[in-house]
Design a protein around this motif. Structure first.
Motif, PDB file in Angstrom:
ATOM      1  N   ASN A  63       0.767  -1.183   0.140  1.00 57.23           N
ATOM      2  CA  ASN A  63      -0.002   0.089  -0.047  1.00 57.23           C
ATOM      3  C   ASN A  63       0.862   1.209  -0.112  1.00 57.23           C
ATOM      4  O   ASN A  63       0.148   2.227  -0.436  1.00 57.23           O
ATOM      5  CB  ASN A  63      -0.938   0.110   1.065  1.00 57.23           C
ATOM      6  N   HIS A  64       2.187   1.167   0.487  1.00 55.62           N
ATOM      7  CA  HIS A  64       2.953   2.610   0.676  1.00 55.62           C
ATOM      8  C   HIS A  64       4.304   2.546  -0.080  1.00 55.62           C
ATOM      9  O   HIS A  64       4.986   3.603   0.275  1.00 55.62           O
ATOM     10  CB  HIS A  64       3.156   2.539   2.219  1.00 55.62           C
ATOM     11  N   ARG A  65       4.274   1.616  -0.820  1.00 57.67           N
ATOM     12  CA  ARG A  65       5.756   1.713  -1.408  1.00 57.67           C
ATOM     13  C   ARG A  65       5.647   1.241  -3.050  1.00 57.67           C
ATOM     14  O   ARG A  65       4.837   0.402  -3.573  1.00 57.67           O
ATOM     15  CB  ARG A  65       6.718   0.366  -0.893  1.00 57.67           C
ATOM     16  N   GLN A  66       6.335   2.094  -3.878  1.00 49.68           N
ATOM     17  CA  GLN A  66       6.595   2.021  -5.129  1.00 49.68           C
ATOM     18  C   GLN A  66       8.068   1.723  -5.493  1.00 49.68           C
ATOM     19  O   GLN A  66       8.940   2.399  -4.938  1.00 49.68           O
ATOM     20  CB  GLN A  66       6.109   3.334  -5.875  1.00 49.68           C
ATOM     21  N   VAL A  67       8.291   0.731  -6.485  1.00 52.32           N
ATOM     22  CA  VAL A  67       9.450   0.763  -6.871  1.00 52.32           C
ATOM     23  C   VAL A  67       9.407   0.942  -8.659  1.00 52.32           C
ATOM     24  O   VAL A  67       8.530   0.585  -9.087  1.00 52.32           O
ATOM     25  CB  VAL A  67       9.988  -0.607  -6.777  1.00 52.32           C
ATOM     26  N   LEU A  68      10.851   0.863  -9.100  1.00 48.65           N
ATOM     27  CA  LEU A  68      10.755   1.166 -10.748  1.00 48.65           C
ATOM     28  C   LEU A  68      10.790  -0.121 -11.244  1.00 48.65           C
ATOM     29  O   LEU A  68      11.376  -1.194 -10.956  1.00 48.65           O
ATOM     30  CB  LEU A  68      12.135   2.032 -10.978  1.00 48.65           C
ATOM     31  N   LEU A  69      10.131  -0.264 -12.375  1.00 49.53           N
ATOM     32  CA  LEU A  69      10.129  -1.291 -13.379  1.00 49.53           C
ATOM     33  C   LEU A  69      11.400  -1.017 -14.352  1.00 49.53           C
ATOM     34  O   LEU A  69      11.016  -0.214 -15.093  1.00 49.53           O
ATOM     35  CB  LEU A  69       8.993  -1.520 -14.031  1.00 49.53           C
ATOM     36  N   TYR A  70      12.151  -1.922 -14.691  1.00 51.82           N
ATOM     37  CA  TYR A  70      13.248  -1.666 -15.486  1.00 51.82           C
ATOM     38  C   TYR A  70      13.161  -2.756 -16.640  1.00 51.82           C
ATOM     39  O   TYR A  70      12.529  -3.681 -16.523  1.00 51.82           O
ATOM     40  CB  TYR A  70      14.591  -2.124 -14.936  1.00 51.82           C
ATOM     41  N   GLN A  71      13.110  -2.078 -17.944  1.00 48.29           N
ATOM     42  CA  GLN A  71      13.299  -2.804 -19.160  1.00 48.29           C
ATOM     43  C   GLN A  71      14.251  -2.963 -19.956  1.00 48.29           C
ATOM     44  O   GLN A  71      14.999  -1.689 -20.159  1.00 48.29           O
ATOM     45  CB  GLN A  71      12.122  -2.511 -20.029  1.00 48.29           C
ATOM     46  N   ALA A  72      14.898  -4.155 -20.203  1.00 48.75           N
ATOM     47  CA  ALA A  72      16.115  -4.074 -20.637  1.00 48.75           C
ATOM     48  C   ALA A  72      16.086  -4.865 -21.913  1.00 48.75           C
ATOM     49  O   ALA A  72      15.492  -5.948 -22.070  1.00 48.75           O
ATOM     50  CB  ALA A  72      17.207  -5.100 -19.835  1.00 48.75           C
ATOM     51  N   LYS A  73      16.792  -4.499 -23.172  1.00 43.94           N
ATOM     52  CA  LYS A  73      16.668  -4.855 -24.411  1.00 43.94           C
ATOM     53  C   LYS A  73      18.098  -5.375 -24.890  1.00 43.94           C
ATOM     54  O   LYS A  73      18.874  -4.680 -24.566  1.00 43.94           O
ATOM     55  CB  LYS A  73      16.049  -4.077 -25.321  1.00 43.94           C
ATOM     56  N   ALA A  74      18.091  -6.754 -25.468  1.00 45.11           N
ATOM     57  CA  ALA A  74      19.264  -7.178 -25.680  1.00 45.11           C
ATOM     58  C   ALA A  74      19.167  -7.791 -27.230  1.00 45.11           C
ATOM     59  O   ALA A  74      18.083  -8.287 -27.533  1.00 45.11           O
ATOM     60  CB  ALA A  74      19.863  -8.461 -24.858  1.00 45.11           C
ATOM     61  N   SER A  75      20.220  -7.874 -28.036  1.00 45.80           N
ATOM     62  CA  SER A  75      20.382  -8.602 -29.409  1.00 45.80           C
ATOM     63  C   SER A  75      21.117  -9.786 -28.971  1.00 45.80           C
ATOM     64  O   SER A  75      22.019  -9.665 -28.625  1.00 45.80           O
ATOM     65  CB  SER A  75      20.877  -7.534 -30.265  1.00 45.80           C
TER      66      SER A  75
END
Length: 102
Positions: A63-75
């Motif tokens: 209810n009280h915490r937000q975190v970043l969502l990371y997106q990594a792209k690789a070839s």
């Protein structure tokens, strides 16, 4: 990291819906930046290159915490009949566990 170990880690990410495949590109989404670093190491040991890492959005944890969502792209050059591509066809999907459509 040895290629068999890297392949096993990538297969685990495919099963857990963190990793999807699109042609010769792999897209990895996670909440932990250390997992992005492990993904980069796996891709490099399999002969690929990390293209970009971007923070996409903030995800609520509780209810009280937000975190970043990371997106990594690789070839990663994977022929159509490679082990990793066939594994993704059998166990993978076209969306990650963080996709809003799910």
């Amino acid at each position: 990291m040895l290629p068999p170990v890297a392949r096993k880690k990538m297969q685990a990410w495919i099963r857990s819906r963190h990793l999807i495949c699109s042609g010769n590109f792999f897209i990895f989404e996670t909440l932990e930046y250390s997992a992005v670093e492990r993904f980069e190491e796996c891709v490099a040991s399999l002969g690929g290159t990390l293209i970009s890492v971007e923070p996409i959005k903030k995800v609520w944890i509780g209810n009280h915490r937000q975190v970043l969502l990371y997106q990594a792209k690789a070839s990663l050059h994977t022929p159509p009949h490679s082990d990793l591509k066939q594994y993704w066809i059998k166990y993978g999907g076209f969306y990650t566990k963080f996709d809003e459509r799910v």
